[in-house]
Design an enzyme around this catalytic site. Structure first.
Site, PDB file in Angstrom:
ATOM      1  N   ASP A  11      11.364  -9.096  22.486  1.00  0.00           N
ATOM      2  CA  ASP A  11      11.006  -8.589  23.818  1.00  0.00           C
ATOM      3  C   ASP A  11       9.996  -9.569  24.407  1.00  0.00           C
ATOM      4  O   ASP A  11       9.464 -10.433  23.697  1.00  0.00           O
ATOM      5  CB  ASP A  11      10.375  -7.193  23.677  1.00  0.00           C
ATOM      6  CG  ASP A  11       9.903  -6.622  25.011  1.00  0.00           C
ATOM      7  OD1 ASP A  11      10.645  -6.747  26.004  1.00  0.00           O
ATOM      8  OD2 ASP A  11       8.793  -6.058  25.071  1.00  0.00           O
ATOM      9  N   TYR A  43       7.597 -10.508  31.770  1.00  0.00           N
ATOM     10  CA  TYR A  43       8.740 -11.232  32.357  1.00  0.00           C
ATOM     11  C   TYR A  43       9.083 -10.667  33.748  1.00  0.00           C
ATOM     12  O   TYR A  43       9.721 -11.330  34.546  1.00  0.00           O
ATOM     13  CB  TYR A  43       9.998 -11.036  31.501  1.00  0.00           C
ATOM     14  CG  TYR A  43      10.095 -11.818  30.210  1.00  0.00           C
ATOM     15  CD1 TYR A  43       9.129 -12.734  29.817  1.00  0.00           C
ATOM     16  CD2 TYR A  43      11.203 -11.625  29.377  1.00  0.00           C
ATOM     17  CE1 TYR A  43       9.259 -13.432  28.625  1.00  0.00           C
ATOM     18  CE2 TYR A  43      11.345 -12.321  28.190  1.00  0.00           C
ATOM     19  CZ  TYR A  43      10.367 -13.226  27.812  1.00  0.00           C
ATOM     20  OH  TYR A  43      10.512 -13.911  26.632  1.00  0.00           O
ATOM     21  N   GLY A  44       8.708  -9.402  33.932  1.00  0.00           N
ATOM     22  CA  GLY A  44       9.259  -8.625  35.054  1.00  0.00           C
ATOM     23  C   GLY A  44       8.977  -9.162  36.430  1.00  0.00           C
ATOM     24  O   GLY A  44       9.630  -8.783  37.390  1.00  0.00           O
ATOM     25  N   CYS A  74      14.745  -5.840  25.566  1.00  0.00           N
ATOM     26  CA  CYS A  74      14.075  -6.061  26.845  1.00  0.00           C
ATOM     27  C   CYS A  74      15.124  -5.927  27.941  1.00  0.00           C
ATOM     28  O   CYS A  74      16.097  -6.680  27.970  1.00  0.00           O
ATOM     29  CB  CYS A  74      13.471  -7.469  26.853  1.00  0.00           C
ATOM     30  SG  CYS A  74      12.716  -7.927  28.409  1.00  0.00           S
ATOM     31  N   CYS A 184      12.520   0.163  31.082  1.00  0.00           N
ATOM     32  CA  CYS A 184      11.765  -0.956  30.497  1.00  0.00           C
ATOM     33  C   CYS A 184      11.313  -0.467  29.134  1.00  0.00           C
ATOM     34  O   CYS A 184      10.813   0.659  29.005  1.00  0.00           O
ATOM     35  CB  CYS A 184      10.566  -1.294  31.386  1.00  0.00           C
ATOM     36  SG  CYS A 184       9.373  -2.409  30.601  1.00  0.00           S
ATOM     37  N   THR A 185      11.479  -1.307  28.134  1.00  0.00           N
ATOM     38  CA  THR A 185      11.212  -0.841  26.770  1.00  0.00           C
ATOM     39  C   THR A 185       9.722  -0.622  26.498  1.00  0.00           C
ATOM     40  O   THR A 185       9.357  -0.011  25.497  1.00  0.00           O
ATOM     41  CB  THR A 185      11.794  -1.827  25.741  1.00  0.00           C
ATOM     42  OG1 THR A 185      11.288  -3.145  26.023  1.00  0.00           O
ATOM     43  CG2 THR A 185      13.304  -1.832  25.789  1.00  0.00           C
TER      44      THR A 185
END
Ligand code: DGL
Length: 285
Positions: A11, A43-44, A74, A184-185
């Site tokens: 992730d 990352y988002g 992810c 989202c994890t």
């Protein structure tokens, strides 16, 4: 020999630990290698090329450690790069995506919320998922700005987090949603906070268990399960009998602390350097 190889899980950071928990519960005898790309999280809010370069770099690194399968734990990385990973690496690759289909099947009010990263919500893959499975259900999509940073720091319930989360959830509640997709994890670690803010009014959909079931199916079909006997349905993730290795591109003691805080896992994380793999997208004709 291959059956004894670990399953690689990664992730952008610690969010994939929510998926790791589900995988360990389904496959308690499997060795797991978890990679948190915390140096580059979140990352988002990054662009597609950056996410692809990191994801492919980590995929290659895991392959070089001889994992027998990779779980992209992810949603953001899956949305942008799972197909590129599958083209490049010759092994089973399982991605995660927001549970739009179960939400559309279960919602009674026909309004559901989705909490995910901005990047996931903007991706073509997510919008195709909505078009394919959303049906007549209306989805109110909210980007969880600032939530991943907080969870990376181990903050899952401070006043600041509660305030950020409330701001994301209010439009979903106002729209009359009865269901919330955690896209989202990282967000399953905010479950208690979500329940408190929504007074438990929303049915929560987290796809961790579904991902673990999908992994079991793939490894079974390919005869890649470890030979140590059938999977126990709901083992607790405590001190695992099977080896668990935690690595991070960020701060190793921090990952050790968070794994203990979030999962009760006592494993010393290691720092690793993983190079990005440059991606060249075709120029538009
Ligand atoms: N846990 C990730 C996801 O499922 C990524 C969050 C982030 O790095 O922004 O999307």
């Amino acid at each position: 020999m291959r059956n004894a190889a670990p399953i690689g899980v990664f992730d952008s950071g610690v969010g994939g630990l929510s998926v790791l928990r589900a995988i360990h519960a389904a496959l308690p005898d499997e060795a797991l290698l978890y990679c948190a790309d915390s140096c580059y999280a979140p990352y988002g809010e990054r662009d597609d090329a950056f996410i692809a370069a990191r994801t492919l770099g980590i995929g290659r690194w895991l392959a070089s450690r001889h994992v027998k399968a990779i779980v992209v734990a992810c949603n953001t990385a899956t949305a942008h790069t799972v197909s590129m990973l599958r083209e490049r690496l010759q092994m089973p690759i399982i991605g995660v995506e927001p549970g739009i289909k179960p939400a559309a099947l279960q919602s009674r009010t026909r309004v559901a919320g989705v909490l995910a990263t901005a990047s996931t919500l903007q991706s073509a893959r997510f919008n195709a998922l909505l078009a394919q499975y959303g049906g007549d259900c209306r989805f109110v999509c909210q980007a969880g700005h600032g939530l991943v940073d907080a969870i990376e720091a181990g903050d899952i319930g401070s006043p600041v987090v509660m305030q950020r989360l409330s701001a994301c959830l209010q439009p979903i509640l106002d729209a009359g949603a009865d269901t919330l997709v955690l896209g989202c994890t990282h967000y399953p670690f905010l479950l208690d906070a979500v329940r408190m803010i929504t007074a438990d009014r929303l049915h929560i959909i987290d796809t961790g268990d579904a991902i673990a079931r999908q992994l079991v199916r793939r490894l079974t079909d390919l005869q890649l399960l470890i030979d140590a006997g059938p999977a126990a349905a709901h083992a607790e993730l405590t001190l695992a009998p099977a080896p668990l290795r935690l690595v991070t591109t960020g701060d190793a003691p921090q990952l050790t602390r968070i794994a203990w805080q979030l999962l009760g896992v006592d494993a010393a994380a290691e720092h690793v350097e993983i190079a990005s793999e440059p991606i060249y997208f075709d120029a538009p004709a």
